[in-house]
Design a protein around this motif. Structure first.
Motif, PDB file in Angstrom:
ATOM      1  N   ARG A 113       0.818  -1.210   0.000  1.00 50.12           N
ATOM      2  CA  ARG A 113       0.000   0.000   0.000  1.00 50.12           C
ATOM      3  C   ARG A 113       0.855   1.265   0.000  1.00 50.12           C
ATOM      4  N   TRP A 114       2.060   1.152   0.601  1.00 49.42           N
ATOM      5  CA  TRP A 114       2.911   2.346   0.663  1.00 49.42           C
ATOM      6  C   TRP A 114       3.904   2.378  -0.485  1.00 49.42           C
ATOM      7  N   GLY A 115       3.502   1.761  -1.587  1.00 50.03           N
ATOM      8  CA  GLY A 115       4.384   1.739  -2.751  1.00 50.03           C
ATOM      9  C   GLY A 115       4.809   3.117  -3.207  1.00 50.03           C
ATOM     10  N   THR A 116       3.887   4.083  -3.107  1.00 56.76           N
ATOM     11  CA  THR A 116       4.208   5.439  -3.561  1.00 56.76           C
ATOM     12  C   THR A 116       5.318   6.049  -2.715  1.00 56.76           C
ATOM     13  N   ALA A 117       5.257   5.803  -1.397  1.00 54.53           N
ATOM     14  CA  ALA A 117       6.302   6.338  -0.518  1.00 54.53           C
ATOM     15  C   ALA A 117       7.647   5.719  -0.882  1.00 54.53           C
ATOM     16  N   PHE A 118       7.636   4.429  -1.135  1.00 59.73           N
ATOM     17  CA  PHE A 118       8.871   3.757  -1.524  1.00 59.73           C
ATOM     18  C   PHE A 118       9.435   4.359  -2.811  1.00 59.73           C
ATOM     19  N   LYS A 119       8.539   4.560  -3.783  1.00 59.91           N
ATOM     20  CA  LYS A 119       8.988   5.127  -5.062  1.00 59.91           C
ATOM     21  C   LYS A 119       9.612   6.504  -4.856  1.00 59.91           C
ATOM     22  N   LEU A 120       8.997   7.271  -3.978  1.00 60.80           N
ATOM     23  CA  LEU A 120       9.505   8.620  -3.709  1.00 60.80           C
ATOM     24  C   LEU A 120      10.943   8.550  -3.180  1.00 60.80           C
ATOM     25  N   VAL A 121      11.159   7.609  -2.259  1.00 58.36           N
ATOM     26  CA  VAL A 121      12.490   7.475  -1.657  1.00 58.36           C
ATOM     27  C   VAL A 121      13.525   7.091  -2.715  1.00 58.36           C
ATOM     28  N   VAL A 122      13.167   6.150  -3.575  1.00 58.33           N
ATOM     29  CA  VAL A 122      14.137   5.664  -4.561  1.00 58.33           C
ATOM     30  C   VAL A 122      14.330   6.680  -5.693  1.00 58.33           C
ATOM     31  N   PHE A 123      13.290   7.450  -5.958  1.00 60.07           N
ATOM     32  CA  PHE A 123      13.366   8.409  -7.063  1.00 60.07           C
ATOM     33  C   PHE A 123      14.068   9.699  -6.655  1.00 60.07           C
ATOM     34  N   ALA A 319      27.113   4.035  -6.997  1.00 58.83           N
ATOM     35  CA  ALA A 319      26.545   5.356  -6.717  1.00 58.83           C
ATOM     36  C   ALA A 319      25.625   5.793  -7.863  1.00 58.83           C
ATOM     37  N   TYR A 320      26.022   5.496  -9.097  1.00 62.54           N
ATOM     38  CA  TYR A 320      25.207   5.856 -10.262  1.00 62.54           C
ATOM     39  C   TYR A 320      23.856   5.132 -10.207  1.00 62.54           C
ATOM     40  N   ILE A 321      23.915   3.849  -9.865  1.00 61.50           N
ATOM     41  CA  ILE A 321      22.674   3.069  -9.800  1.00 61.50           C
ATOM     42  C   ILE A 321      21.765   3.620  -8.705  1.00 61.50           C
ATOM     43  N   TRP A 322      22.370   4.044  -7.618  1.00 63.14           N
ATOM     44  CA  TRP A 322      21.592   4.677  -6.536  1.00 63.14           C
ATOM     45  C   TRP A 322      20.827   5.879  -7.092  1.00 63.14           C
ATOM     46  N   MET A 323      21.473   6.623  -7.991  1.00 64.19           N
ATOM     47  CA  MET A 323      20.816   7.812  -8.546  1.00 64.19           C
ATOM     48  C   MET A 323      19.744   7.473  -9.582  1.00 64.19           C
ATOM     49  N   TRP A 324      20.016   6.476 -10.419  1.00 63.56           N
ATOM     50  CA  TRP A 324      19.202   6.306 -11.631  1.00 63.56           C
ATOM     51  C   TRP A 324      18.236   5.125 -11.617  1.00 63.56           C
ATOM     52  N   ALA A 325      18.324   4.244 -10.626  1.00 65.75           N
ATOM     53  CA  ALA A 325      17.371   3.138 -10.580  1.00 65.75           C
ATOM     54  C   ALA A 325      15.949   3.691 -10.457  1.00 65.75           C
ATOM     55  N   GLY A 326      15.809   4.819  -9.768  1.00 62.08           N
ATOM     56  CA  GLY A 326      14.491   5.428  -9.597  1.00 62.08           C
ATOM     57  C   GLY A 326      13.901   5.884 -10.917  1.00 62.08           C
ATOM     58  N   PHE A 327      14.762   6.409 -11.779  1.00 64.55           N
ATOM     59  CA  PHE A 327      14.335   6.814 -13.118  1.00 64.55           C
ATOM     60  C   PHE A 327      13.756   5.614 -13.867  1.00 64.55           C
TER      61      PHE A 327
ATOM     62  N   LEU B  29      15.613   1.544   3.067  1.00 62.82           N
ATOM     63  CA  LEU B  29      16.643   2.014   4.000  1.00 62.82           C
ATOM     64  C   LEU B  29      17.967   2.190   3.280  1.00 62.82           C
ATOM     65  N   PHE B  30      18.276   1.211   2.447  1.00 67.23           N
ATOM     66  CA  PHE B  30      19.491   1.244   1.651  1.00 67.23           C
ATOM     67  C   PHE B  30      19.568   2.545   0.859  1.00 67.23           C
ATOM     68  N   TRP B  31      18.429   2.984   0.360  1.00 71.16           N
ATOM     69  CA  TRP B  31      18.413   4.199  -0.447  1.00 71.16           C
ATOM     70  C   TRP B  31      18.471   5.464   0.406  1.00 71.16           C
ATOM     71  N   LEU B  32      17.946   5.351   1.620  1.00 68.88           N
ATOM     72  CA  LEU B  32      17.905   6.540   2.477  1.00 68.88           C
ATOM     73  C   LEU B  32      19.206   6.787   3.225  1.00 68.88           C
ATOM     74  N   VAL B  33      19.860   5.689   3.627  1.00 68.08           N
ATOM     75  CA  VAL B  33      21.005   5.822   4.538  1.00 68.08           C
ATOM     76  C   VAL B  33      22.095   6.769   4.023  1.00 68.08           C
ATOM     77  N   PRO B  34      22.494   6.695   2.743  1.00 66.38           N
ATOM     78  CA  PRO B  34      23.555   7.612   2.306  1.00 66.38           C
ATOM     79  C   PRO B  34      23.206   9.084   2.528  1.00 66.38           C
ATOM     80  N   THR B  35      21.963   9.466   2.230  1.00 65.25           N
ATOM     81  CA  THR B  35      21.566  10.862   2.403  1.00 65.25           C
ATOM     82  C   THR B  35      21.501  11.229   3.882  1.00 65.25           C
ATOM     83  N   ILE B  36      20.982  10.311   4.686  1.00 64.72           N
ATOM     84  CA  ILE B  36      20.944  10.564   6.127  1.00 64.72           C
ATOM     85  C   ILE B  36      22.361  10.740   6.660  1.00 64.72           C
ATOM     86  N   GLY B  37      23.283   9.935   6.140  1.00 64.92           N
ATOM     87  CA  GLY B  37      24.682  10.044   6.542  1.00 64.92           C
ATOM     88  C   GLY B  37      25.222  11.431   6.275  1.00 64.92           C
TER      89      GLY B  37
END
Lengths: 448, 286
Positions: A113-123, A319-327, B29-37
C-alpha cells in the motif's frame, strides 16, 4: 506519482493531422518566432559539432593538419585506453543493473500500500546533483570502518562469521621466555613441566585495544599434575615494564588469549586464558612447548578498499545506480500501469505461477519500455563525468578514468585539444544511431 | 485505480506479502542511509567527524550542532557562489522556456517551407553530448570575451536545453484543439496575443514540466560551469568541487555545503513531483 505519469509524455503525443497555419501567418512572423532558437542552436550546438570534427584532424596547436593521428591515439594513449575499457564496463553494467532493479521495484511496489512512498524514496536521488551524490558516496565509501558506513556494515558482517583477534601487535619484550615461531605465532624457548607455573608475558597492545573484560593479571598457583601459568601485558603505564617478566598489580591479563601445548609439531593440549590471564593445561602437556598461535595477533579486519584501484569503478557504478534506478522504476511503473490486467489474470487462471506470469507475460509486454530505459541510460552513462570526478580520489582517478573525464583533462588541463576533439567526435558517433532512431520515429509521426 | 488495487491484493496473495514488504523496507533504507549520513555529518563538529562515524549521534544526540552551517554561511566563497547559482539558473530556465515556446509554437501551428525538416533537425540534436561543444565554445566565448562569466554559462545551458524544450513544447502545443485557436483568431487576436493568451496558458503543464526539468538540470550542473565560469562567477557546485581535493579534512565544509546545494532541488522535487516526473518521462529520449 503514478497518476502523474499518465499526464506525462510516455505515449508520444499524436502529432498527425496536416495542420494549416490557423493564423495565416506571414513567413516573416514565423521566422521571428523561430529565429532566437535557431540562432542559438546553430551557434551553440551545430557549429561546435562541425568545429570539433575539423579540429580533431589538426594537431594540438591547431596549425598543422594531423590526419587521423588524434584518432590513433584513442587506441594507443594509456589514459584513453583505460577510459575506453572503463566506459565499456559502465555501459554494460550500469544501465542493465539499474533497469533490472527498476523493473523489480516497479513490480513489487504494486503489491504494497505504501508503494508510492517507496517510489519517492528511490526516485529522490534523481533530483540532486551528481556533485552532491558524489560527496554523499565519498562519505559512504570511507575506508575507515568507524566512519564509512559501507565498511562499517561490511566489517560487521565479516566479523560475525570470522573471529576477530584480540591482540594485534603484541610481541615479546626484553629477556622474554618467548620467541617468534614464524607466521606471527610465539613459542616458549624451553619445554614446560607439570606442577610448574609458566609466565607468558608480551608487550605492545595499545591500552584501548585491550579486551573489555581484561582484569589485573594474577600469578598462577602451581598445581600437581597440571601446568598453570599467566599470560599478560608486561607493561605498567608510566613505569615501563615494572618488574620484568613477573606480574605487577597494574598489569592486565590477556583475557581470551589462546595457548597451545606443542610436542613434535603436534598440538597436544590447548587452553584459553581467563580474564586475569591465568590458564591451566592438563598433564598431557608435560614436556611440551607452549605456543601462542598467530590467530591471537592478526590485525583487525579493516574492510574493503572501495575507492582503491581495483574496486573504484564498481563502487562509482554503485553510486550511479543509486541515482538512476528510480528513473528506470518510474518509467517502467508507468509502462506497467498500461499493461492490460486481463492478460495477467488470464495467465493466472490458466495456472501460471507468479514467476511465470512475470517472466512470460509482464516482461515481454514491457519490452519496449525496458528498451527505451536501457538505451536512455546507456547514452547517459557514455557521458558520465561528475561522479567519477568527485568520488575517485586523486590516487585512483587514473584507474577510474572514463572518456568524458579524459576529454576534460586532455582539453582543459593537458592542453591537447586535438585529441580531446577526437574523443568528443567519438562520443558523438556512438550516439548517432539513437539520433537516427529518434528522427525516424518522429518523421513517421510528422508525416502521418 | 480500483482495478489496480484489487490486482495488487491478488498479487499479494500469490507471493508471500510479508517477504515483499521486508525486502522493500530494506531496499528503502538502503536508499535513504547515504543521504541521512550526509545530513547527520553536516550536523556534527569537525572533531566529532574525525573521531567517529555519523551514526554515533544516535547514542549521543548532544553532538548535533548547527555550527558547521553557521560557519559556512560566513564563508564568502560559498555564499557568493550560491548567489551565482541563482543568477545562472533563473535566466537559463526562463530563456529556454520563452525561446523554446516561441519555436515550439511556430513548429506546431505556422506554415513555412521545410517546417518538418527543420523540426526533425532539432530532434536530431536531442542526444548530442555536451562534450562535443566544450572546446569549440570555450574558444568562441574566449574570442568574444564572455569566457568565465555568468552570461557564458547561461548561454551554453540555453543552447543545450533548447532541443528538448522545442521537442517537448511543439508536441504539446500540437495537441491544442484547432477550434480554440481559430476562435481566438476570429475574435481578431494577433499572433502575439494568440501566443500569450491562448497557447501559453493551455501549454502550462508542459511549460511547467520543462521549466522544472531545466531548472534542476542547470542548478545541478557541474561540468559546464567548471569550464565556463571563473572564481567570481562560479556556482555552488564548482565551489564545492574545489574543496573535494582535500576530502577528509573539510567534511565540515563539504557536508553542509552539499546539503545546502541539495535543499532547493529537493524542495522543487517534493513540491512539483508531478511535473518533474512528466518532464523526466518526456525527456527519456534525451
Amino acid at each position: 506519482m503514478t497518476s502523474a505519469t499518465a499526464a506525462g509524455g510516455v505515449k508520444p503525443p499524436a502529432v498527425g493531422k496536416s495542420r494549416k497555419s490557423v493564423t495565416g501567418t506571414r513567413r516573416i512572423v514565423a521566422a521571428l518566432f523561430l529565429l532566437p532558437a535557431l540562432v542559438l542552436l546553430g551557434a551553440l550546438v551545430v557549429y561546435p559539432i562541425g568545429y570539433s570534427v575539423v579540429r580533431s584532424f589538426y594537431d594540438q596547436s591547431g596549425d598543422g593538419f594531423a590526419g587521423i593521428d588524434n584518432y590513433k591515439s584513442l587506441f594507443t594513449d594509456e589514459g584513453i585506453r583505460t577510459a575506453l575499457k572503463n566506459n565499456v564496463i559502465w555501459v554494460v553494467f550500469a544501465p542493465t543493473v539499474a533497469t533490472a532493479l527498476g523493473l523489480i521495484f516497479a513490480v513489487l511496489t504494486e503489491r504494497v500500500r505504501w508503494g508510492t512512498a517507496f517510489k519517492l524514496v528511490v526516485f529522490m536521488p534523481m533530483a540532486i546533483s551528481m556533485l552532491a551524490a558524489g560527496i554523499i558516496f565519498r562519505l559512504v565509501y570511507d575506508q575507515d570502518p568507524d566512519k564509512g558506513v559501507a565498511n562499517a556494515v561490511w566489517v560487521g558482517v565479516h566479523d560475525t562469521f570470522t573471529q576477530a583477534s584480540a591482540f594485534p601487535k603484541a610481541h615479546p619484550g626484553r629477556q622474554s621466555p618467548l620467541e617468534p615461531a614464524g607466521g606471527g605465532a610465539f613459542i616458549t624457548k624451553s619445554p614446560v613441566r607439570a606442577g610448574e607455573t609458566v609466565s607468558l608475558p608480551l608487550v605492545g597492545v595499545a591500552p584501548d585495544l585491550m579486551p573489555d573484560g581484561a582484569k589485573p593479571a594474577v600469578a598462577a598457583k602451581p598445581q600437581p599434575d597440571k601446568i598453570t601459568g599467566t599470560t599478560w601485558q608486561d607493561f605498567t603505564r608510566g613505569k615501563g615494564v615494572g618488574k620484568l617478566n613477573s606480574v605487577d598489580a597494574a598489569e592486565l591479563g590477556y583475557a581470551g588469549m589462546k595457548i597451545e601445548a606443542v610436542k613434535d609439531g603436534k598440538v597436544v593440549a590447548s587452553a584459553t586464558a581467563a580474564d586475569d590471564g591465568t590458564f591451566t593445561l592438563p598433564a598431557s602437556a608435560d614436556g611440551a612447548l607452549l605456543r601462542l598461535p598467530d590467530s591471537n595477533f592478526k590485525e583487525p579486519y579493516n574492510g574493503l578498499d572501495w575507492l582503491g584501484p581495483s574496486l573504484v569503478t564498481p563502487s562509482i557504478i554503485g553510486a550511479y545506480i543509486w541515482m538512476w534506478a528510480g528513473f528506470a522504476m518510474v518509467l517502467i511503473a508507468a509502462g506497467l500501469a498500461g499493461v492490460p490486467r486481463e492478460l495477467l489474470e488470464a495467465a493466472r487462471v490458466d495456472g501460471a505461477s507468479e514467476w511465470q506470469v512475470f517472466r512470460r507475460v509482464t516482461v515481454p509486454l514491457l519490452a519496449p519500455v525496458l528498451a527505451v530505459v536501457t538505451v536512455t541510460l546507456m547514452i547517459n552513462v557514455l557521458k558520465v563525468f561528475d561522479l567519477v570526478f568527485i568520488i575517485a580520489p586523486g590516487s585512483s582517478q587514473d584507474d577510474a578514468n572514463v572518456l568524458a573525464l579524459e576529454l576534460y583533462r586532455k582539453g582543459f588541463s593537458e592542453d591537447q585539444p586535438g585529441i580531446a576533439s577526437a574523443i568528443s567526435v567519438f562520443l558523438l558517433l556512438l550516439v548517432i544511431p539513437v539520433m537516427w532512431f529518434n528522427v525516424r520515429r518522429l518523421r513517421r509521426e510528422v508525416r502521418r | 485505480m480500483k482495478a489496480k488495487q484489487s490486482l495488487g491484493s491478488r498479487l499479494a496473495e500469490g507471493v508471500s506479502g510479508g517477504l515483499v514488504r521486508v525486502l522493500l523496507i530494506v531496499v528503502g533504507l538502503f536508499w535513504l542511509v547515504p543521504t541521512i549520513g550526509l545530513l547527520l555529518s553536516s550536523l556534527r563538529s569537525p572533531e566529532d567527524i574525525a573521531a567517529s562515524g555519523w551514526w554515533k549521534v544516535f547514542t549521543e544526540p548532544s553532538q548535533l550542532t548547527f555550527d558547521s552551517y553557521a560557519k559556512l554561511l560566513e564563508n564568502e566563497d560559498i555564499t557568493s557562489s550560491l548567489v551565482n547559482t541563482v543568477w545562472i539558473t533563473v535566466p537559463a530556465t526562463l530563456l529556454v522556456v520563452i525561446i523554446g515556446s516561441l519555436a515550439g509554437y511556430a513548429f506546431a501551428w505556422m506554415e513555412f517551407p521545410g517546417r518538418d525538416w527543420w523540426f526533425l533537425g532539432v530532434v536530431g540534436l536531442l542526444v548530442v553530448p555536451v562534450q562535443v561543444a566544450l572546446i569549440p565554445i570555450a574558444e568562441l566565448f574566449g574570442s568574444i570575451g564572455i569566457f568565465g562569466s555568468v552570461i557564458g554559462v547561461v548561454l551554453f545551458h540555453v543552447g543545450f536545453g533548447l532541443p528538448f524544450a522545442v521537442f517537448l513544447l511543439r508536441n504539446f502545443f500540437a495537441e491544442i484543439p484547432r477550434e480554440l485557436l481559430e476562435a481566438a483568431r476570429l475574435d481578431g487576436a494577433g499572433e502575439l496575443r494568440l501566443f500569450f493568451r491562448v497557447v501559453m496558458p493551455l501549454g502550462a503543464p508542459a511549460i511547467a514540466a520543462l521549466g522544472i526539468f531545466q531548472f534542476l538540470w542547470v542548478w545541478n550542473d557541474l561540468l559546464v560551469a567548471l569550464i565556463f565560469s571563473d572564481s567570481g562567477s562560479q556556482p555552488i557546485t564548482v565551489a564545492l568541487q574545489t574543496q573535494v581535493r582535500q576530502f577528509g579534512n573539510n567534511i565540515d565544509v563539504l557536508a553542509p555545503g552539499a546539503f545546502i546545494s541539495m535543499v532547493v532541488p529537493l524542495v522543487v522535487f517534493f513540491a512539483f513531483q508531478r511535473q518533474f516526473v512528466s518532464g523526466v518521462m518526456a525527456g527519456a529520449v534525451k
